[in-house]
Design an enzyme around this catalytic site. Structure first.
Site, PDB file in Angstrom:
ATOM      1  N   SER A  99       0.840  -1.207   0.000  1.00  0.00           N
ATOM      2  CA  SER A  99       0.000   0.000   0.000  1.00  0.00           C
ATOM      3  C   SER A  99       0.868   1.246   0.000  1.00  0.00           C
ATOM      4  CB  SER A  99      -0.913   0.041   1.230  1.00  0.00           C
ATOM      5  OG  SER A  99      -1.813  -1.021   1.213  1.00  0.00           O
ATOM      6  N   PHE A 137      -2.556  10.685  -1.291  1.00  0.00           N
ATOM      7  CA  PHE A 137      -3.586  10.961  -2.302  1.00  0.00           C
ATOM      8  C   PHE A 137      -4.922  10.990  -1.577  1.00  0.00           C
ATOM      9  CE2 PHE A 137      -6.743   9.166  -5.219  1.00  0.00           C
ATOM     10  CZ  PHE A 137      -6.438   9.694  -6.472  1.00  0.00           C
ATOM     11  N   THR A 140     -11.137  10.230  -0.704  1.00  0.00           N
ATOM     12  CA  THR A 140     -12.268   9.792   0.126  1.00  0.00           C
ATOM     13  C   THR A 140     -12.593  10.807   1.222  1.00  0.00           C
ATOM     14  OG1 THR A 140     -11.579   7.508  -0.273  1.00  0.00           O
ATOM     15  CG2 THR A 140     -13.081   7.877   1.579  1.00  0.00           C
ATOM     16  N   ILE A 171      -6.853   8.259   4.599  1.00  0.00           N
ATOM     17  CA  ILE A 171      -5.792   8.599   3.662  1.00  0.00           C
ATOM     18  C   ILE A 171      -4.476   7.926   4.073  1.00  0.00           C
ATOM     19  CG2 ILE A 171      -4.570  10.498   2.523  1.00  0.00           C
ATOM     20  CD1 ILE A 171      -7.728  10.225   2.055  1.00  0.00           C
ATOM     21  N   LEU A 247      -6.291   6.020  -9.768  1.00  0.00           N
ATOM     22  CA  LEU A 247      -6.760   4.836  -9.024  1.00  0.00           C
ATOM     23  C   LEU A 247      -6.665   3.577  -9.876  1.00  0.00           C
ATOM     24  CD1 LEU A 247      -9.764   6.390  -7.107  1.00  0.00           C
ATOM     25  CD2 LEU A 247      -7.820   5.213  -6.061  1.00  0.00           C
ATOM     26  N   ALA A 250      -3.248   2.284  -9.568  1.00  0.00           N
ATOM     27  CA  ALA A 250      -2.965   1.659  -8.278  1.00  0.00           C
ATOM     28  C   ALA A 250      -3.649   0.301  -8.160  1.00  0.00           C
ATOM     29  CB  ALA A 250      -3.413   2.581  -7.155  1.00  0.00           C
ATOM     30  N   GLU A 371      -9.924   1.395  -3.005  1.00  0.00           N
ATOM     31  CA  GLU A 371      -9.746   1.509  -4.461  1.00  0.00           C
ATOM     32  C   GLU A 371     -10.852   0.787  -5.227  1.00  0.00           C
ATOM     33  OE1 GLU A 371      -5.830   1.452  -5.790  1.00  0.00           O
ATOM     34  OE2 GLU A 371      -5.075   2.322  -3.936  1.00  0.00           O
TER      35      GLU A 371
END
Ligand code: FAD
Length: 392
Positions: A99, A137, A140, A171, A247, A250, A371
């Protein structure tokens, strides 16, 4: 005549033989790093709920995995499959480690790389690639997770400046970042802003009580009338396309990473079953245990093949968001099933940090949600195959 080949229980279909020499080199190098540098400590970090990011970031930078698939600015510029196998080996150690690398490289760095000005790229990317700097990033919000289009965080113009107000949560790397990529509504649509710690009105606090992804920093970021200069905005994108495209990058790391977590659970169960004796026989000799091990092995190998197919499509420039949703949905689910089944093979020992299986299973609960949840990826694929959107 085909040469007789030895079957490797950890890769029965020899999927690894489909990798190039360079990809295998990446795999072996990252695996060695994870085995030597992470594995001996990860149980303790998980238990204590810490991730020594400042210490590890420069080492990950030296390994070349931060922004690995990006070009220039100190990034390795590697192919998609090479990046994927690096994620696989990182997540075999812990999803928190993968992560960290995903958020730094695919979310924070990729957003600056794709949408930043030349000055922003020069200022941030080399330090982030080297692991001298840490990025996050922030999309949310407390009231908007799966539905970021309705976000409340807002940036309004004040002369040449911007004023940012709102709250972001969950985050990764939030409270330890040197730069936060923050997505906010503006009069023109969603835009990305680069926010530095210490800017008046910006605070970060860690989310308490996590039972999953404990070796990872997860924070809430608050912006109270934060004044940002004109050059804090990413000039290259307006609209949700910006954060969603990062996203997607990722998630590609996740669909590979989870193969590593699944493999680690399966091989831990296989080893344990070979040495644990009950009723005067190794538990590996019982049919019920063999069935579990075989089911795990099938899931690991199928997930590996899915990841490799999507990786090859991505290297050809042909991977679509639906392919990434396919991989994320299938491989996280497979890894969770493997982790839960492996846990049962280890009996009581399976619930401790002395073995990786419940740590992986707990971590994978976060990976299932972040994600894009499994439900959202199901809806993406549902729309892909039926042409009907079912989000509302
Ligand atoms: P919600 O969106 O409230 O969903 C709750 C449930 O409802 C889910 O099961 C969901 O699938 C379901 N649901 C929602 N809409 C629908 C629908 N239309 N149809 C059917 N079911 C639906 N975010 C960031 O921006 N940056 C980060 O670095 C980051 N790191 C994270 C780290 C961790 C450890 C975790 C747990 C989360 C992180 N997130 C991050 C947030 C993550 O992306 C969100 O949690 C995720 O998008 C889901 O949002 P939510 O938790 O608000 O759930």
């Amino acid at each position: 005549m085909a040469k007789p080949t030895r079957i490797d229980p950890a890769d029965v279909l020899a999927v690894g033989d489909l990798l190039t020499d360079e990809e295998r080199l990446v795999r072996d190098t990252v695996r060695r790093f994870a085995d030597e540098r992470i594995r001996p400590h990860i149980g303790d970090w998980f238990e204590r709920g810490v991730f020594p990011a400042r210490e590890l970031a420069p080492e990950l930078g030296a390994l070349g995995v931060l922004g690995m698939h990006l070009d220039g600015y100190g990034c390795a510029g590697s192919g998609a499959v090479a990046y994927g196998v690096a994620c696989m080996e990182l997540e075999a150690a812990d999803s928190g480690l993968r992560s960290f690398v995903s958020v730094q490289g695919s979310l924070a760095m990729r957003s600056v790389h794709a949408f930043g000005s030349e000055e922003q790229k020069q200022r941030w990317l080399p330090g982030l690639a080297a692991g001298e700097l840490i990025g996050c990033f922030a999309l949310t919000e407390p009231d908007f997770g799966s539905d970021p289009a309705n976000m409340r965080t807002r940036a309004r113009r004040k002369g040449a400046d911007w004023v940012l107000t709102g709250t972001k949560t969950w985050i990764t790397n939030g409270s330890i970042s040197d730069v936060a990529v923050v997505w906010a509504q503006t009069d023109d649509g969603v835009r990305g802003f680069l926010v530095e710690p210490g800017t008046p009105g910006f605070t970060a606090t860690d989310v308490p009580g996590k039972l999953s992804l404990r070796a990872s920093v997860t924070s809430e970021l608050a912006f109270d009338e934060v004044v940002l200069p004109a050059d804090a905005v990413l000039p290259g994108v307006t609209g949700l396309r910006g954060p969603l495209s990062s996203l997607n990058e990722a998630r590609f790391g996740i669909l590979w990473g989870t193969v590593g977590a699944a493999r680690d659970c399966y091989t831990a169960a296989l080893d344990y079953a070979g040495s644990r004796v009950q009723f005067e026989r190794p538990i590996a000799s019982f049919q019920l245990t063999q069935q579990k091990l075989v089911e795990m092995m099938l899931e690991v190998e199928k997930a590996y093949l899915v990841a490799l197919r999507i990786g090859r499509l991505k290297d050809e420039g042909a991977a679509r968001p639906a392919h990434i949703s396919f991989g994320k949905l299938n491989n996280v689910r497979a890894a969770l099933d493997v982790a839960r089944s492996a846990r049962t093979v280890l009996g009581a020992n399976g619930i401790t940090t002395a073995y990786p299986v419940l740590r992986h299973a707990n971590n994978l609960e976060s990976v299932l949600t972040y994600e894009g949840t499994s439900e959202i990826h199901t809806l993406v694929l549902g729309e892909t195959i039926t042409g009907e959107a079912a989000y509302r």
